[in-house]
Scaffold this active site. Structure first.
Site, PDB file in Angstrom:
ATOM      1  N   ASP A  67      53.606  19.739  43.127  1.00  0.00           N
ATOM      2  CA  ASP A  67      52.891  20.904  42.617  1.00  0.00           C
ATOM      3  C   ASP A  67      51.617  21.200  43.405  1.00  0.00           C
ATOM      4  O   ASP A  67      51.160  20.377  44.207  1.00  0.00           O
ATOM      5  CB  ASP A  67      52.572  20.733  41.118  1.00  0.00           C
ATOM      6  CG  ASP A  67      52.131  19.301  40.754  1.00  0.00           C
ATOM      7  OD1 ASP A  67      51.723  18.565  41.665  1.00  0.00           O
ATOM      8  OD2 ASP A  67      52.193  18.942  39.566  1.00  0.00           O
ATOM      9  N   ASN A 136      51.199  13.957  27.119  1.00  0.00           N
ATOM     10  CA  ASN A 136      52.101  14.772  26.293  1.00  0.00           C
ATOM     11  C   ASN A 136      53.514  14.809  26.870  1.00  0.00           C
ATOM     12  O   ASN A 136      54.344  15.583  26.412  1.00  0.00           O
ATOM     13  CB  ASN A 136      51.543  16.196  26.160  1.00  0.00           C
ATOM     14  CG  ASN A 136      51.451  16.902  27.511  1.00  0.00           C
ATOM     15  OD1 ASN A 136      51.773  16.322  28.550  1.00  0.00           O
ATOM     16  ND2 ASN A 136      51.024  18.143  27.500  1.00  0.00           N
ATOM     17  N   GLU A 143      54.975  21.437  31.214  1.00  0.00           N
ATOM     18  CA  GLU A 143      54.373  21.062  29.930  1.00  0.00           C
ATOM     19  C   GLU A 143      55.418  21.182  28.815  1.00  0.00           C
ATOM     20  O   GLU A 143      56.453  21.826  29.005  1.00  0.00           O
ATOM     21  CB  GLU A 143      53.198  22.006  29.621  1.00  0.00           C
ATOM     22  CG  GLU A 143      52.065  21.969  30.636  1.00  0.00           C
ATOM     23  CD  GLU A 143      51.244  20.683  30.589  1.00  0.00           C
ATOM     24  OE1 GLU A 143      51.404  19.894  29.626  1.00  0.00           O
ATOM     25  OE2 GLU A 143      50.448  20.465  31.521  1.00  0.00           O
TER      26      GLU A 143
HETATM   27  C1  F6R Z   1      50.669  15.322  39.680  1.00  0.00           C
HETATM   28  C2  F6R Z   1      51.432  15.735  38.537  1.00  0.00           C
HETATM   29  C3  F6R Z   1      51.097  15.345  37.126  1.00  0.00           C
HETATM   30  C4  F6R Z   1      50.552  13.928  36.969  1.00  0.00           C
HETATM   31  C5  F6R Z   1      50.203  13.625  35.511  1.00  0.00           C
HETATM   32  C6  F6R Z   1      49.584  12.257  35.351  1.00  0.00           C
HETATM   33  O1  F6R Z   1      51.205  15.857  40.880  1.00  0.00           O
HETATM   34  O2  F6R Z   1      52.356  16.445  38.751  1.00  0.00           O
HETATM   35  O3  F6R Z   1      52.242  15.519  36.326  1.00  0.00           O
HETATM   36  O4  F6R Z   1      51.499  13.008  37.446  1.00  0.00           O
HETATM   37  O5  F6R Z   1      49.310  14.590  35.015  1.00  0.00           O
HETATM   38  O6  F6R Z   1      48.330  12.246  35.954  1.00  0.00           O
HETATM   39  P1  F6R Z   1      47.503  10.888  36.120  1.00  0.00           P
HETATM   40  O7  F6R Z   1      48.263  10.050  37.091  1.00  0.00           O
HETATM   41  O8  F6R Z   1      46.188  11.337  36.697  1.00  0.00           O
HETATM   42  O9  F6R Z   1      47.410  10.275  34.769  1.00  0.00           O
END
Ligand code: F6R
Length: 247
Positions: A67, A136, A143
């Site tokens: 992303d 979540n 999401e």
């Molecule tokens: C990052 C991504 C997100 C993260 C998720 C967890 O490219 O796509 O889905 O993997 O938000 O983030 P952290 O590792 O910071 O807890």
């Protein structure tokens, strides 16, 4: 799904890095799917260590990231392109031309989503995809929703994400309001998936992801339908699994 309990963050990172190192060794021109965030930092650091030891060669490796924020170019230190350069690409012998992150500055967002999806197909698909997970259950920027998001698409960021990001920008106008993300279907088409999670805040969602119902309320639960998923968690993230399964 294989669920592997690591002792701590370092062990989780080493186990995940081992899968990526094996992939690079067995198929030097492999396509790696990569993630940003705090969870993969140790995995990238371990891969850099093995590269410095002369045990890994990234010269033919190709990458696609999950992303990117819309509106940020790669020089902006909040962009995911900047993160990847800073945390991995600048420290190994990868050809940057072989590294791909959605273009957050593209004027036609739908054309960029279509281009990214076509690019992944043209590369022959993703050999192994690294994922973090949100509290979540989000993966990429997918999401909780009424349905599983399919291909690469533009996502409206939630108010809480926008507010949390505001501190990194001088004005509210500069804070990204949307992002481009691989869809759940794009992720599910990867040949192999490695999901990593650490810390107590991730414990409930790891249980839901691996043992709960398959529902778009928990986007990561779709992974139960994939034939080759390895979930690697530290002891704290394993806590709910241990409690509910009596292990
Ligand atoms: C990052 C991504 C997100 C993260 C998720 C967890 O490219 O796509 O889905 O993997 O938000 O983030 P952290 O590792 O910071 O807890």
């Amino acid at each position: 799904m294989k669920l592997i309990k690591a002792t701590d963050y370092k062990d989780m990172s080493k186990k995940a890095a081992s899968i990526f190192a094996a992939q690079i060794t067995l198929k030097p021109n492999c396509v790696l799917g990569l993630a940003t965030g705090s969870t993969p930092l140790g995995t990238y650091a371990q891969l850099i260590n093995w590269y410095n030891d002369g045990d890994l060669d990234f010269s033919q490796v190709k990458t696609v990231n999950l992303d990117e924020y819309v509106g940020l170019d790669g020089n902006n230190n909040q962009s995911y392109r900047y993160f990847m350069n800073d945390k991995l690409f600048n420290h190994v012998n990868i050809d940057k031309a072989n590294t791909n992150v959605p273009n957050g500055k593209a004027t036609d967002k739908q054309a960029e989503c279509d281009r990214y999806e076509a690019l992944i197909k043209a590369l022959g698909g993703i050999d192994v995809q690294l994922l973090g997970i949100g509290n979540n259950g989000h993966i990429g920027f997918n999401e909780p929703n009424k349905y599983f998001d399919k291909g690469t698409h533009e996502v409206n960021l939630t108010e809480s994400t926008i507010t949390a990001n505001a501190r990194f920008f001088a004005t509210m106008d500069e804070v990204p309001k949307t992002a481009i993300s691989m869809g759940v279907q794009t992720i599910m088409q990867a040949k192999k998936i490695v999901l990593i999670a650490n810390g107590p805040a991730k414990a409930d969602i790891i249980y839901e992801t691996c043992f709960g119902p398959i529902t778009p309320d928990v986007p990561a639960s779709a992974l139960q339908l994939h034939p080759d998923v390895t979930v690697i968690v530290d002891e704290e993230a394993y806590a709910t699994v241990a409690k509910k399964l009596g292990k």
